[in-house]
Design an enzyme around this catalytic site. Structure first.
Site, short mmCIF file in Angstrom:
data_model
loop_
_atom_site.label_atom_id
_atom_site.label_comp_id
_atom_site.label_asym_id
_atom_site.label_seq_id
_atom_site.Cartn_x
_atom_site.Cartn_y
_atom_site.Cartn_z
N ARG A 244 54.07 -49.15 -4.01
CA ARG A 244 53.02 -50.17 -3.85
C ARG A 244 53.51 -51.31 -2.95
O ARG A 244 52.75 -51.88 -2.16
CB ARG A 244 52.63 -50.69 -5.24
CG ARG A 244 51.48 -51.66 -5.21
CD ARG A 244 51.02 -51.97 -6.63
NE ARG A 244 49.94 -52.92 -6.65
CZ ARG A 244 49.91 -54.02 -7.41
NH1 ARG A 244 50.93 -54.29 -8.21
NH2 ARG A 244 48.89 -54.84 -7.37
N HIS B 60 51.58 -53.03 0.17
CA HIS B 60 51.26 -54.47 0.22
C HIS B 60 51.98 -55.16 1.37
O HIS B 60 51.50 -56.15 1.90
CB HIS B 60 51.59 -55.14 -1.12
CG HIS B 60 50.56 -54.89 -2.17
ND1 HIS B 60 50.18 -55.82 -3.11
CD2 HIS B 60 49.79 -53.80 -2.43
CE1 HIS B 60 49.24 -55.31 -3.90
NE2 HIS B 60 49.00 -54.08 -3.52
N GLY C 194 51.39 -56.87 8.76
CA GLY C 194 52.08 -55.67 9.24
C GLY C 194 53.34 -55.37 8.44
O GLY C 194 53.75 -56.16 7.57
N ASN D 228 49.78 -59.97 -5.81
CA ASN D 228 51.19 -59.59 -5.70
C ASN D 228 52.03 -59.97 -6.92
O ASN D 228 53.21 -59.63 -6.98
CB ASN D 228 51.81 -60.21 -4.44
CG ASN D 228 51.39 -59.47 -3.19
OD1 ASN D 228 50.97 -58.31 -3.28
ND2 ASN D 228 51.46 -60.12 -2.05
N HIS E 245 47.89 -43.79 -6.96
CA HIS E 245 47.50 -44.17 -8.32
C HIS E 245 47.69 -43.03 -9.32
O HIS E 245 47.10 -43.04 -10.39
CB HIS E 245 46.05 -44.67 -8.33
CG HIS E 245 45.91 -45.99 -7.67
ND1 HIS E 245 44.71 -46.61 -7.42
CD2 HIS E 245 46.85 -46.85 -7.18
CE1 HIS E 245 44.91 -47.76 -6.82
NE2 HIS E 245 46.20 -47.93 -6.65
C1 HEM Z 1 42.36 -48.28 -2.25
C2 HEM Z 1 42.77 -49.47 -2.38
C3 HEM Z 1 43.68 -49.91 -3.50
C4 HEM Z 1 43.39 -50.76 -4.50
C5 HEM Z 1 42.08 -51.48 -4.71
C6 HEM Z 1 44.56 -50.85 -5.35
C7 HEM Z 1 44.66 -51.63 -6.48
C8 HEM Z 1 45.70 -51.58 -7.39
C9 HEM Z 1 45.78 -52.36 -8.58
C10 HEM Z 1 44.76 -53.40 -9.03
C11 HEM Z 1 46.91 -51.99 -9.22
C12 HEM Z 1 47.41 -52.51 -10.57
C13 HEM Z 1 47.92 -53.93 -10.45
C14 HEM Z 1 48.32 -54.47 -11.82
O1 HEM Z 1 47.44 -54.88 -12.54
O2 HEM Z 1 49.51 -54.41 -12.14
C15 HEM Z 1 47.56 -50.99 -8.44
C16 HEM Z 1 48.74 -50.37 -8.77
C17 HEM Z 1 49.38 -49.47 -7.97
N1 HEM Z 1 49.00 -49.08 -6.70
FE1 HEM Z 1 47.24 -49.52 -5.80
N2 HEM Z 1 45.52 -50.05 -4.84
C18 HEM Z 1 45.05 -49.45 -3.70
C19 HEM Z 1 45.75 -48.61 -2.86
C20 HEM Z 1 47.05 -48.21 -3.06
C21 HEM Z 1 47.86 -47.53 -2.08
C22 HEM Z 1 47.43 -47.25 -0.65
C23 HEM Z 1 49.04 -47.27 -2.69
C24 HEM Z 1 50.27 -46.60 -2.12
C25 HEM Z 1 50.26 -45.64 -1.26
C26 HEM Z 1 48.98 -47.77 -4.04
C27 HEM Z 1 49.95 -47.62 -4.98
C28 HEM Z 1 49.92 -48.20 -6.24
C29 HEM Z 1 50.93 -47.96 -7.25
C30 HEM Z 1 52.11 -47.00 -7.15
C31 HEM Z 1 50.61 -48.77 -8.33
C32 HEM Z 1 51.42 -48.94 -9.62
C33 HEM Z 1 52.49 -49.99 -9.38
C34 HEM Z 1 53.40 -50.27 -10.56
O3 HEM Z 1 53.40 -49.52 -11.52
O4 HEM Z 1 54.14 -51.26 -10.47
N3 HEM Z 1 47.76 -48.37 -4.22
N4 HEM Z 1 46.82 -50.76 -7.30
#
Ligand code: HEM
Length: 364
Positions: A90, A94, A100, A119, A219
């Site tokens: 993630r 970000h 960039g 973040n 996800h």
């Molecule tokens: C489509 C748009 C996306 C949205 C709206 C989004 C949103 C989120 C949100 C809200 C969380 C949880 C944050 C929290 O409450 O802790 C999350 C977690 C995560 N996202 Fe996304 N995300 C997106 C795209 C991506 C992309 C492109 C990746 C990587 C290629 C990604 C990888 C992850 C990962 C691995 C987690 C878990 C992180 C952890 O366990 O610390 N996400 N995302």
């Protein structure tokens, strides 16, 4: 014929497991200022796509700069917990979406990206710092924090996918000097976004709708705070007749677990520690936390892709798969593409000594 097929299947499975070489009111719920109806949300001006980047090279450090660079990062990632590995994937996303891929997300201080609401739940910073400290001992001033973030994202993906996602990372990024909290709100897609918004926000980074759908497969591992999908602006746990509503059984379970916004739950309720194609089955079954995940079923184009990535390989016996789910390679390709976004060179960037702060010009 059968023995030949079996040999092919064994080869395929071995190849698959190579070692890890290497309407805008929604914004208020994501820490955004309350929307002004007279001033509709505008996407940041789309910069022209700059892919591919001829100035990034696979093996950039290998020749003579710092041959052990990628190995050092890999060792640091190997020591990370599965949760930190998810955080590293993630972190790369970000970083690339704001200013960039230039490690601006790592800079510490008041009003930097790190302090912005989306973040606050990032993790894995300690792993990047550990890799950087080791690199500064071995090859002082050579390896950028931006490249460390890119390598770490790859190594974490490789490890969590059991070697199924493994790719070479073009490198040679420089670190940026600008990090502003406000930039995150405009550039990071919110979990409540609809298909158009999410697609447009990826397009603004040179990534098409397929890249968006493929990268959303991130996800399939890691966690989310309950506040990210159940808050007063958008509550995915409430009964809802819309086409993107969450499966009631999962929603009922989460209603019990989510006693506070800060409670964390797995993004993938079935295989939380694996980066795998289970995510697409979850999307099909409405077992996903965010609207941005659920909307992938909304258009015929995205639904076809979800269905194809959800399919399991055909198994010749209990353990011998034939063929490979296409998502793993697609994810690798999309990560490389995301890593091209607005890369800095030596004219506008630097190689930071510490990833959390820009260099002191007098001493470094
Ligand atoms: C489509 C748009 C996306 C949205 C709206 C989004 C949103 C989120 C949100 C809200 C969380 C949880 C944050 C929290 O409450 O802790 C999350 C977690 C995560 N996202 Fe996304 N995300 C997106 C795209 C991506 C992309 C492109 C990746 C990587 C290629 C990604 C990888 C992850 C990962 C691995 C987690 C878990 C992180 C952890 O366990 O610390 N996400 N995302």
């Amino acid at each position: 014929m059968a023995p030949k097929l079996a040999v092919l299947a064994v080869l395929a499975s071995l190849l698959g497991a190579v070692s890890c070489e290497f309407s805008i009111s929604i914004y208020a719920g994501y820490g955004f200022p309350p929307p002004n109806p007279n001033q509709p949300f505008k996407l940041p001006p789309a910069s022209p796509p700059k892919n591919p980047r001829p100035d990034l090279k696979v093996g950039y450090y290998a020749a003579n700069k710092c041959p052990q660079a990628e190995e050092i990062v890999k060792r640091a990632v190997e020591e990370a917990t599965p949760g930190e590995k998810a955080g590293l994937i993630r972190l790369f996303f970000h970083d690339c979406f704001v200013q960039g891929c230039d490690a601006s997300v790592l800079l510490e201080g008041p009003d930097t990206e790190r302090t912005a609401f989306p973040n606050l739940s990032l993790r894995g910073f300690n792993i990047i710092e550990k890799a950087k400290a080791a690199l500064e001992v071995e090859c002082k001033g050579i390896v950028s924090c931006a490249d460390i973030v890119a390598f770490a994202g790859r190594d974490a993906s490789c490890s969590l996918s059991d070697g199924k996602i493994n790719y070479q990372v073009p490198a040679g990024r420089y670190d940026g000097n600008v990090s502003r909290a406000n930039d995150t709100f405009l550039n990071l897609p919110p979990p409540f976004g609809d298909l158009k918004l999410i697609t447009d926000m990826f397009a603004a980074k040179g990534l098409d709708q397929t890249d968006m759908l493929v990268l959303s497969g991130g996800h399939s591992t890691g966690r989310s705070g309950c506040g990210s999908f159940a808050n007063s602006f958008s509550n995915r746990l409430q009964a809802d007749n819309s086409s993107t509503a969450m499966n009631r059984t999962l929603a009922d379970q989460l209603n019990t677990t989510c006693t506070a916004d800060s409670v964390n739950v797995p993004l993938d309720y079935k295989t939380p520690y694996a980066l795998d194609h289970q995510y697409y089955k979850n999307v099909q079954e409405h077992n996903v936390l965010f609207t941005s995940d659920a909307v992938l079923l909304e258009s015929p184009e995205t639904k076809v892709l979800v269905d194809s990535f959800a399919r399991d390989p055909f198994f010749l016996s209990d353990i011998i798969p034939i063929g490979r789910n296409p998502w793993y390679d697609a994810f690798a390709k999309a990560m490389v593409k995301m890593g091209n976004w607005e890369v800095k060179n030596s004219t506008v960037g630097e190689i930071r000594q510490f990833c959390g702060k820009v260099n002191d010009k007098k001493t470094y």
